[in-house]
Design an enzyme around this catalytic site. Structure first.
Site, mmCIF file in Angstrom:
data_model
loop_
_atom_site.group_PDB
_atom_site.id
_atom_site.type_symbol
_atom_site.label_atom_id
_atom_site.label_comp_id
_atom_site.label_asym_id
_atom_site.label_seq_id
_atom_site.Cartn_x
_atom_site.Cartn_y
_atom_site.Cartn_z
ATOM 1 N N TYR B 151 -38.354 -20.149 -15.869
ATOM 2 C CA TYR B 151 -37.027 -19.635 -15.495
ATOM 3 C C TYR B 151 -37.153 -18.161 -15.113
ATOM 4 O O TYR B 151 -37.847 -17.404 -15.787
ATOM 5 C CB TYR B 151 -36.067 -19.693 -16.696
ATOM 6 C CG TYR B 151 -35.744 -21.053 -17.218
ATOM 7 C CD1 TYR B 151 -36.635 -21.739 -18.049
ATOM 8 C CD2 TYR B 151 -34.532 -21.663 -16.921
ATOM 9 C CE1 TYR B 151 -36.319 -22.993 -18.554
ATOM 10 C CE2 TYR B 151 -34.208 -22.916 -17.422
ATOM 11 C CZ TYR B 151 -35.111 -23.575 -18.236
ATOM 12 O OH TYR B 151 -34.796 -24.812 -18.742
ATOM 13 N N HIS B 159 -30.950 -22.046 -13.396
ATOM 14 C CA HIS B 159 -31.741 -23.267 -13.587
ATOM 15 C C HIS B 159 -33.229 -22.932 -13.481
ATOM 16 O O HIS B 159 -33.606 -21.980 -12.798
ATOM 17 C CB HIS B 159 -31.377 -24.296 -12.519
ATOM 18 C CG HIS B 159 -30.036 -24.924 -12.732
ATOM 19 N ND1 HIS B 159 -29.844 -25.967 -13.607
ATOM 20 C CD2 HIS B 159 -28.821 -24.651 -12.202
ATOM 21 C CE1 HIS B 159 -28.569 -26.315 -13.595
ATOM 22 N NE2 HIS B 159 -27.918 -25.523 -12.761
ATOM 23 N N LYS B 197 -36.598 -28.584 -8.633
ATOM 24 C CA LYS B 197 -37.602 -27.606 -9.059
ATOM 25 C C LYS B 197 -38.708 -27.610 -8.000
ATOM 26 O O LYS B 197 -38.887 -28.600 -7.285
ATOM 27 C CB LYS B 197 -38.257 -27.986 -10.388
ATOM 28 C CG LYS B 197 -37.317 -28.499 -11.441
ATOM 29 C CD LYS B 197 -37.069 -27.509 -12.520
ATOM 30 C CE LYS B 197 -35.893 -27.945 -13.377
ATOM 31 N NZ LYS B 197 -34.555 -27.629 -12.800
#
Lengths: 250, 250
Positions: B151, B159, B197
């Site tokens: 992060y 996120h 991601k």
């Protein structure tokens, strides 16, 4: 995970046309027309009649090739090696020929595959034919990072039910094996959950004999089926409570 | 994939409180109170003051333990081994002691870890500390089938940006290696896309010396960073068009 039909009427449609009978019709049609598939590299080309085109599409064998050739009676199909060898060696309704128009027998074909960087093919084919023989429709699973996806009926009616990973202790497939680390298993299960598939692990094992897997010795090998799913105590209050279960899919 | 903030005001909040300064405050506070962490199996227990509790929560070190003990000035934290060793050996603001209250020096600790079935720990720790030293917040990635998630600021504001897989040619971690087969890579990339991601592969490589990785020889190893992402020709019309790129994240 239960079967997910795409429309309300899909289940009735599927029941009215069982996959086994469509495959039987395809087999008859291909046998009667003395079908020949042309082996080109790692795929097989086949010219289908109008009837055969419909049957191949309904049973998910190969994909039609769009070509400039304007022949309404003939549709070229590109079959994967699994599909072509299943039609030729298991259903015995297609002959495979090479570019020089000589027919390729099973053993020659197998040697060709082993030499052409498809050393994992025997194990994948064993798993593919295992599912096909139980009338599952099997397609490539590369979109989900698995070997195959298995459908109970045509993909236009139902979503794929299983994401299939094939494991084996044989040759190349024993190296770089999938699901060998927890993080790989977590990753695969999380993805399967996200795309609403159940993870089906097929383990191809030798039953007898010492030679490697080949087309004439497919029966020397067995396929162990394992479904990996989250254990839900509410749904399974009567069983032993195993997170990993073994079940037969027929 | 760009950074995704959780609220409209989150970016401003994060800029107002840079992670590096919060970590510096944590370091000062822990040093001044002569902090001791108790090594218990594969985790470390630490009793934090009220200030330290806030700082540990804001920097994502450990997790608070809810206990029956009603002491408002003391909050027990459970730290993972990566977290505890980063605080003790890299930030040098916590002493680790064993159950008999003897302090454990770095080398002892390392041996303990190697014996306790955590033989992959050195490589994971090198990757963990590499990211932490660049002020990324690092948490376990088991939820997504990866080693870590990283992060840019506190998870309440942003996120996780990267799903991190650690590779190495050293010892155990060279076996059962992730991303060794195409299907594994496809699976991981598909999942990363689904959870928004970017896949970051950290390859821990030996720079010099012949001995294995240990706490005193962390600098003998370098971390190669590779981001694996889909190549978008619209977004990247000026670069070489590589699907796999190498980039430094700071």
């Amino acid at each position: 995970m239960s079967r997910i039909w795409k429309q309300r009427t899909a289940e009735a449609k599927a029941l009215a046309e069982p996959m086994s009978s469509t495959i039987a019709r395809l087999k008859t049609s291909l046998t009667e027309s003395n079908s020949q598939g042309l082996l080109l590299g790692c795929s097989v080309l086949f010219a289908a009649t109008t009837d055969q085109t419909e049957l191949l599409l309904r049973t998910c064998f190969g994909r039609p090739i769009i070509s400039a050739e304007n022949n309404k009676d003939k549709q070229w199909f590109q079959l994967s090696l699994e599909e072509a060898i299943y039609l030729s060696s298991i259903l015995k309704c297609m002959k495979l020929v090479r570019e020089n128009n000589k027919s390729a027998n099973d053993e020659e074909l197998w040697r060709h595959l082993m030499l052409s960087n498809k050393s994992n093919f025997p194990v994948l084919f064993k798993a593919y034919s295992h599912l096909r023989m139980k009338n599952w429709l099997v397609k490539s699973g590369s979109q989900y990072g698995v070997d195959f996806v298995a459908y109970r009926h045509h993909p236009s009616l139902v979503h794929a039910e299983y994401a299939v990973i094939v494991l084996s202790d044989e040759g190349e497939s024993s190296k770089n094996k999938r699901l060998n680390s927890w993080s790989d298993l977590h990753c695969t299960l999380r993805l399967c959950g996200g795309v609403v598939k159940t993870l089906l692990v097929l383990h191809v094992r030798r039953r007898k004999g010492n030679d490697g897997l080949c087309i004439s010795r497919l029966d020397d090998y067995i396929v162990e089926e394992r479904v990996v799913s989250r254990w839900n105590p509410k749904k399974r209050s009567n069983d032993g409570g195993e997170g990993i279960e073994k079940e037969e899919i027929i």
